[in-house]
Design an enzyme around this catalytic site. Sequence first.
Site, short mmCIF file in Angstrom:
data_model
loop_
_atom_site.label_atom_id
_atom_site.label_comp_id
_atom_site.label_asym_id
_atom_site.label_seq_id
_atom_site.Cartn_x
_atom_site.Cartn_y
_atom_site.Cartn_z
N ARG A 150 0.87 -1.18 0.06
CA ARG A 150 -0.08 0.03 -0.07
C ARG A 150 0.80 1.24 0.08
NH1 ARG A 150 -2.20 -3.64 -1.13
NH2 ARG A 150 -3.89 -4.71 -0.12
N SER A 200 -11.28 -1.91 3.35
CA SER A 200 -10.47 -2.42 4.51
C SER A 200 -10.15 -0.89 5.04
CB SER A 200 -9.51 -3.24 4.42
OG SER A 200 -9.46 -4.44 4.09
N GLU A 270 -5.55 2.68 6.53
CA GLU A 270 -4.99 2.84 5.08
C GLU A 270 -5.57 3.60 4.17
OE1 GLU A 270 -5.58 -1.25 3.22
OE2 GLU A 270 -6.40 -0.16 1.35
C1 LIG Z 1 -15.56 -2.00 -0.95
C2 LIG Z 1 -14.28 -1.66 -1.33
C3 LIG Z 1 -13.50 -2.64 -1.50
C4 LIG Z 1 -11.94 -2.47 -1.53
N1 LIG Z 1 -11.10 -3.46 -1.62
C5 LIG Z 1 -9.75 -2.92 -1.99
C6 LIG Z 1 -8.95 -4.25 -2.18
O1 LIG Z 1 -9.34 -5.56 -2.19
N2 LIG Z 1 -7.44 -4.08 -2.28
C7 LIG Z 1 -7.19 -2.79 -2.21
O2 LIG Z 1 -5.80 -2.49 -2.47
N3 LIG Z 1 -7.90 -1.58 -2.09
C8 LIG Z 1 -9.20 -1.91 -1.90
N4 LIG Z 1 -10.07 -0.71 -1.66
C9 LIG Z 1 -9.65 0.72 -1.48
C10 LIG Z 1 -9.48 1.23 -3.01
O3 LIG Z 1 -10.35 0.94 -3.84
C11 LIG Z 1 -7.71 1.31 -3.49
O4 LIG Z 1 -7.07 1.91 -2.57
C12 LIG Z 1 -7.79 2.13 -4.76
O5 LIG Z 1 -6.70 1.95 -5.26
C13 LIG Z 1 -8.12 3.60 -4.66
O6 LIG Z 1 -8.39 4.17 -5.78
P1 LIG Z 1 -8.79 5.34 -6.09
O7 LIG Z 1 -8.87 6.03 -7.36
O8 LIG Z 1 -10.51 5.37 -5.50
O9 LIG Z 1 -8.06 6.40 -5.12
P2 LIG Z 1 -8.76 7.83 -4.25
O10 LIG Z 1 -9.57 7.24 -2.97
O11 LIG Z 1 -9.49 8.76 -5.17
O12 LIG Z 1 -7.34 8.44 -3.75
C14 LIG Z 1 -6.48 7.67 -2.93
C15 LIG Z 1 -5.02 8.41 -2.95
O13 LIG Z 1 -4.58 8.23 -4.24
C16 LIG Z 1 -4.22 9.32 -4.85
N5 LIG Z 1 -4.45 9.34 -6.09
C17 LIG Z 1 -5.55 9.00 -6.92
N6 LIG Z 1 -5.23 9.08 -8.21
C18 LIG Z 1 -4.05 9.66 -8.51
C19 LIG Z 1 -3.26 9.99 -9.56
N7 LIG Z 1 -3.83 9.62 -10.64
N8 LIG Z 1 -1.89 10.30 -9.31
C20 LIG Z 1 -1.49 10.67 -7.95
N9 LIG Z 1 -2.33 10.42 -6.97
C21 LIG Z 1 -3.71 9.90 -7.05
C22 LIG Z 1 -5.27 10.53 -3.87
O14 LIG Z 1 -4.56 11.58 -3.98
C23 LIG Z 1 -5.34 9.91 -2.65
O15 LIG Z 1 -4.28 10.19 -1.79
C24 LIG Z 1 -11.26 -1.17 -1.56
C25 LIG Z 1 -12.61 -0.06 -1.25
C26 LIG Z 1 -13.70 -0.29 -1.12
C27 LIG Z 1 -14.74 0.96 -1.17
#
Ligand SMILES: Cc1cc2nc3c(=O)[nH]c(=O)nc-3n(C[C@H](O)[C@H](O)[C@H](O)COP(=O)(O)OP(=O)(O)OC[C@H]3O[C@@H](n4cnc5c(N)ncnc54)[C@H](O)[C@@H]3O)c2cc1C
Length: 276
Positions: A150, A200, A270
């Site tokens: 992560r 999580s 996380e």
């Molecule tokens: C139901 C559910 C299940 C999930 N299961 C998992 C799982 O199995 N495994 C897992 O690892 N995670 C899981 N997650 C968490 C999440 O989906 C991941 O961490 C995902 O990678 C976050 O992506 P996002 O685009 O939503 O990021 P955001 O929540 O929009 O942003 C997260 C961080 O990334 C940064 N960011 C986003 N895009 C960029 C970019 N293009 N350049 C630079 N920085 C950026 C943001 O500034 C922020 O700091 C889950 C979430 C939910 C709601």
Amino acid sequence: MKLDITENYPLSSITTFRCGGPADRLVTVGSREELLAAMELPRPMILGNGSNVLFSDRGYRGTIIKFGPALSRISVRGCVLRAGAGASFSYAAKKACAKGLSGMEFATGIPGSVGGAVYMNAGAYDGSTADCLAEVKSVPQLEEFGLSYRHSAFMDKGAVILEAAFRLKKAPQEEIDAKVADLTARRKAKQPLQYPSAGSFFKRPEGHFAGKLIEDAGLKGESVGGAQVSELHAGFIINRGGATSSDVLGLMKLVQDTVMDKFGVRLEPEVRIIEE
Ligand SMILES: Cc1cc2nc3c(=O)[nH]c(=O)nc-3n(C[C@H](O)[C@H](O)[C@H](O)COP(=O)(O)OP(=O)(O)OC[C@H]3O[C@@H](n4cnc5c(N)ncnc54)[C@H](O)[C@@H]3O)c2cc1C
């Protein structure tokens, strides 16, 4: 250059936790040039699909930048899938799977964007972004991805991911389909997907599982306001309806303190907690 700016944008509508106040402005960018211009606005922050963030109830005093359709395209050539940072990670993974390419099955249930997945080094079950990531275009351009649990160099350096390429392997379609079906069934059985959450909530502490520690501390079902430790999976904090970000933070602290008292283990979120 005229940017697509909306003022006073409710963050609860673009985050999977469904809480948080308004951002001063939301800018949707469609090119590298627009991104660079948006980065000049006050306190820029990139938001992907909002599935791993918690904003304050007071919102965010600054500029939230999202990627529009032109930075969300997906293409597959040979064994390489290329996607704009704004593309859905799970959709990209499903596209790879449908083309008989193996390596992104783990991602079919992760509700983030491609940029967010690279930034967080998202992973599930036996796979992670680090295992298949081949190339990243970012601002500034980084040569090393620095991916660990992560964590990424993009986090350390505050770099913005624009595009990523994933190297995959040809595999029999039945094998890919069976793996996706198995992972989907496991997620459905074990995760409270009917409630808003950010997945999580805590990182896996060395030598433990956060969900197990929380459950063993007797915290399953514990709540603060509308926020609750999921009865189904204690590693999830869910929004049972009407939860504020303060409710979620209050519950986070209660869980951290209780687990520290009982087991001497410090749980780190996380989920990215964003200051107003
Ligand atoms: C139901 C559910 C299940 C999930 N299961 C998992 C799982 O199995 N495994 C897992 O690892 N995670 C899981 N997650 C968490 C999440 O989906 C991941 O961490 C995902 O990678 C976050 O992506 P996002 O685009 O939503 O990021 P955001 O929540 O929009 O942003 C997260 C961080 O990334 C940064 N960011 C986003 N895009 C960029 C970019 N293009 N350049 C630079 N920085 C950026 C943001 O500034 C922020 O700091 C889950 C979430 C939910 C709601």
